[in-house]
Scaffold this active site. Structure first.
Site, PDB file in Angstrom:
ATOM      1  N   GLY A   7       0.880  -1.165   0.000  1.00  0.00           N
ATOM      2  CA  GLY A   7       0.000   0.000   0.000  1.00  0.00           C
ATOM      3  C   GLY A   7       0.913   1.208   0.000  1.00  0.00           C
ATOM      4  N   LYS A 188      -6.689   6.985  19.273  1.00  0.00           N
ATOM      5  CA  LYS A 188      -6.679   7.633  17.951  1.00  0.00           C
ATOM      6  C   LYS A 188      -8.007   7.391  17.234  1.00  0.00           C
ATOM      7  CE  LYS A 188      -3.829   8.532  13.969  1.00  0.00           C
ATOM      8  NZ  LYS A 188      -2.921   7.999  12.953  1.00  0.00           N
TER       9      LYS A 188
HETATM   10  P1  NAD Z   1      -3.921   6.594   0.443  1.00  0.00           P
HETATM   11  O1  NAD Z   1      -5.337   6.751   0.039  1.00  0.00           O
HETATM   12  O2  NAD Z   1      -2.967   7.670   0.083  1.00  0.00           O
HETATM   13  O3  NAD Z   1      -3.349   5.217  -0.155  1.00  0.00           O
HETATM   14  C1  NAD Z   1      -3.978   3.988   0.125  1.00  0.00           C
HETATM   15  C2  NAD Z   1      -4.077   3.197  -1.179  1.00  0.00           C
HETATM   16  O4  NAD Z   1      -4.980   3.862  -2.070  1.00  0.00           O
HETATM   17  C3  NAD Z   1      -2.761   3.071  -1.916  1.00  0.00           C
HETATM   18  O5  NAD Z   1      -2.697   1.771  -2.468  1.00  0.00           O
HETATM   19  C4  NAD Z   1      -2.856   4.128  -3.001  1.00  0.00           C
HETATM   20  O6  NAD Z   1      -2.071   3.837  -4.140  1.00  0.00           O
HETATM   21  C5  NAD Z   1      -4.333   4.073  -3.317  1.00  0.00           C
HETATM   22  N1  NAD Z   1      -4.785   5.339  -3.901  1.00  0.00           N
HETATM   23  C6  NAD Z   1      -4.594   6.602  -3.419  1.00  0.00           C
HETATM   24  N2  NAD Z   1      -5.159   7.518  -4.237  1.00  0.00           N
HETATM   25  C7  NAD Z   1      -5.715   6.815  -5.261  1.00  0.00           C
HETATM   26  C8  NAD Z   1      -6.430   7.187  -6.428  1.00  0.00           C
HETATM   27  N3  NAD Z   1      -6.710   8.469  -6.701  1.00  0.00           N
HETATM   28  N4  NAD Z   1      -6.831   6.199  -7.269  1.00  0.00           N
HETATM   29  C9  NAD Z   1      -6.569   4.902  -7.005  1.00  0.00           C
HETATM   30  N5  NAD Z   1      -5.900   4.482  -5.898  1.00  0.00           N
HETATM   31  C10 NAD Z   1      -5.476   5.424  -5.051  1.00  0.00           C
HETATM   32  O7  NAD Z   1      -3.932   6.270   2.001  1.00  0.00           O
HETATM   33  P2  NAD Z   1      -2.948   6.806   3.155  1.00  0.00           P
HETATM   34  O8  NAD Z   1      -3.307   8.208   3.478  1.00  0.00           O
HETATM   35  O9  NAD Z   1      -1.550   6.455   2.789  1.00  0.00           O
HETATM   36  O10 NAD Z   1      -3.455   5.924   4.369  1.00  0.00           O
HETATM   37  C11 NAD Z   1      -3.070   4.546   4.555  1.00  0.00           C
HETATM   38  C12 NAD Z   1      -3.503   4.145   5.956  1.00  0.00           C
HETATM   39  O11 NAD Z   1      -2.804   4.961   6.917  1.00  0.00           O
HETATM   40  C13 NAD Z   1      -4.995   4.382   6.242  1.00  0.00           C
HETATM   41  O12 NAD Z   1      -5.471   3.413   7.149  1.00  0.00           O
HETATM   42  C14 NAD Z   1      -5.018   5.769   6.913  1.00  0.00           C
HETATM   43  O13 NAD Z   1      -6.155   5.953   7.726  1.00  0.00           O
HETATM   44  C15 NAD Z   1      -3.733   5.669   7.730  1.00  0.00           C
HETATM   45  N6  NAD Z   1      -3.107   6.946   8.090  1.00  0.00           N
HETATM   46  C16 NAD Z   1      -3.030   7.977   7.184  1.00  0.00           C
HETATM   47  C17 NAD Z   1      -2.406   9.159   7.561  1.00  0.00           C
HETATM   48  C18 NAD Z   1      -2.225  10.296   6.582  1.00  0.00           C
HETATM   49  O14 NAD Z   1      -1.798  11.379   7.010  1.00  0.00           O
HETATM   50  N7  NAD Z   1      -2.453  10.114   5.292  1.00  0.00           N
HETATM   51  C19 NAD Z   1      -1.881   9.298   8.855  1.00  0.00           C
HETATM   52  C20 NAD Z   1      -1.959   8.218   9.728  1.00  0.00           C
HETATM   53  C21 NAD Z   1      -2.579   7.035   9.334  1.00  0.00           C
END
Ligand code: NAD
Length: 313
Positions: A7, A188
Site C-alpha cells: 500500500g 486515535k
Molecule cells: P492513500 O489513500 O494515500 O493510499 C492507500 C491506497 O490507495 C494506496 O494503495 C494508493 O495507491 C491508493 N490510492 C490513493 N489515491 C488513489 C487514487 N486516486 N486512485 C486509485 N488508488 C489510489 O492512504 P494513506 O493516506 O496512505 O493511508 C493509509 C492508511 O494509513 C490508512 O489506514 C489511513 O487511515 C492511515 N493513516 C493515514 C495518515 C495520513 O496522514 N495520510 C496518517 C496516519 C494514518
C-alpha cells in the site's frame, strides 16, 4: 533489511522514501497502476518539508507478483482498511515463516484480518502520528514530524518488535515499543471516529464544527460508545483525557481549520471511506459484546449514504 511497503499511497510512500534513504532494501506493492508506472518511469517524487526529493524504488502491482523474487523480512501494511484483505491475499508468496508484518492503518480490529494470512507471532500492531498527502500518481507531500508506537501480538516477541522499531528509528521515523498499543489505537480511533465522519457529513472544518452548540454532546456520546466497547476488550481509557484531545482539534491556531482525511477522500476525491473500520467497527463489536452504539451506527449509515450519493469508488 528487505522491506515491502504494502500500500504505497501517501503514508506508504513516506515510509518507503525514508527507509530507502536510510539504506534499507525497499520495494513498493500497490494496486494503482498509473501510480506504479509513474514511480517506475520517473521515480517517486515528494515535496519533503519544502524540498523536492525523488527516490527510485521498484514498484509492483499487487495483482502481478508471481515473478517477483523478493524474500521479505518485514512487510509494512499501509493500504486503506477496506483494501487490506485483498493486499494480504496478493502478498501470500512473499510471506515466509519468519516475515514480520507491521500494521499501521488507522482503525480497529485489523489483526482479525491479518491473522488469516500471517502467523500470530509474526504480527506487530502499531499506530503512527506521521502524516502524508497524495498529490497525484507518483507524487506525495510530506510535512512535519511524527512517531510510531508498535507492539508484538505474540508473547515473548518483544525482541522482534524492538528490532523493527530500531530499523524505523534509524530512518528517523521515531519508533518505540509500546506495552499497551490497543489503548493508543482506541485513543486515535476516538479522534477519527468523531472528527472524520462528522466533519464529512456536515461539510465543515474541525473548528467550525467545534463551535456549534451541539458539538460537545455529540462528541461525548460517540466517545462513550468507543470506550464502552474498549472496556469490553479490557482496554481502559480516561474519557476526560480523550475528550480533551479531541477538543484540541477545534483549535483554529493549530489544526482546527483543516478538514479531516475522510472529507478529503469522500468529498474532494469521491473515494470510499474507512468508516466501517472506525465507527462501523464499534457497531460490529458492540453487537458482539451487547454494548449499544446508536450514534456510531447512525454516523456509519450517513457516511455510506453519502458514498452512494457521490458514487464513491
Ligand atoms: P492513500 O489513500 O494515500 O493510499 C492507500 C491506497 O490507495 C494506496 O494503495 C494508493 O495507491 C491508493 N490510492 C490513493 N489515491 C488513489 C487514487 N486516486 N486512485 C486509485 N488508488 C489510489 O492512504 P494513506 O493516506 O496512505 O493511508 C493509509 C492508511 O494509513 C490508512 O489506514 C489511513 O487511515 C492511515 N493513516 C493515514 C495518515 C495520513 O496522514 N495520510 C496518517 C496516519 C494514518
Amino acid at each position: 533489511m528487505n522491506i515491502v511497503i504494502a500500500g504505497a499511497g501517501a503514508m506508504g510512500s513516506r515510509f518507503g522514501i525514508m527507509l530507502k534513504q536510510a539504506g534499507e532494501n525497499v520495494i513498493l506493492v500497490d494496486g494503482w497502476q498509473q501510480h506504479i508506472d509513474e514511480i517506475n518511469q520517473n521515480g517517486l517524487k515528494a515535496n519533503f518539508n519544502g524540498q523536492d526529493v525523488t527516490e527510485f524504488i521498484s514498484a509492483y502491482n499487487q495483482n502481478d507478483l508471481s515473478d517477483v523474487d523478493f524474500s521479505a523480512d518485514l512487510v509494512i501494511l499501509f493500504t486503506k482498511a477496506m483494501q487490506l484483505d485483498n493486499m494480504l491475499q496478493s502478498l501470500d508468496n512473499m510471506l515466509g515463516k519468519d516475515t514480520i508484518v507491521l500494521c499501521l492503518l488507522n482503525g480497529i480490529g485489523h489483526e482479525d484480518v491479518i491473522k488469516k494470512y500471517v502467523d500470530y507471532d509474526n504480527i506487530l500492531l502499531g499506530n503512527t502520528m506521521w502524516t502524508a498527502g497524495m498529490e497525484g500518481p507518483g507524487k506525495v507531500t510530506l510535512f512535519g514530524n511524527g512517531s510510531v508506537d508498535l507492539q508484538n501480538l505474540g508473547e515473548g516477541k518483544e525482541d522482534v518488535a524492538q528490532k523493527v522499531a530500531d530499523v524505523l528509528t534509524n530512518a528517523d521515523l521515531n519508533a518505540r515499543v509500546s506495552s499497551d498499543i490497543l489503548t493508543s489505537i482506541y485513543r486515535k480511533a476516538c479522534v477519527n471516529g468523531t472528527m472524520n465522519g462528522l466533519c464529512t457529513i456536515l461539510d465543515s472544518n474541525m473548528a467550525d464544527f467545534g463551535d456549534t452548540s451541539v458539538a460537545k454532546p455529540i462528541v461525548q456520546k460517540i466517545v462513550s460508545e468507543f470506550l464502552a466497547v474498549a472496556r469490553a476488550e479490557n482496554v481502559f481509557l480516561d474519557e476526560e483525557a480523550v475528550i480533551e484531545q479531541i477538543n484540541g482539534c477545534f483549535n483554529r491556531e493549530t489544526i482546527g481549520l483543516h478538514h479531516p482525511s475522510m472529507y478529503q477522500d469522500l468529498i474532494i476525491n469521491n473515494r470510499l471511506t474507512e468508516i466501517d473500520y472506525i465507527n462501523g467497527a464499534i457497531v460490529r463489536k458492540g453487537k458482539e459484546y451487547g454494548v449499544p452504539t446508536p450514534y456510531c451506527e447512525f454516523l456509519t449509515q450517513l457516511i455510506h449514504s453519502k458514498e452512494e450519493i457521490v458514487e464513491a469508488k
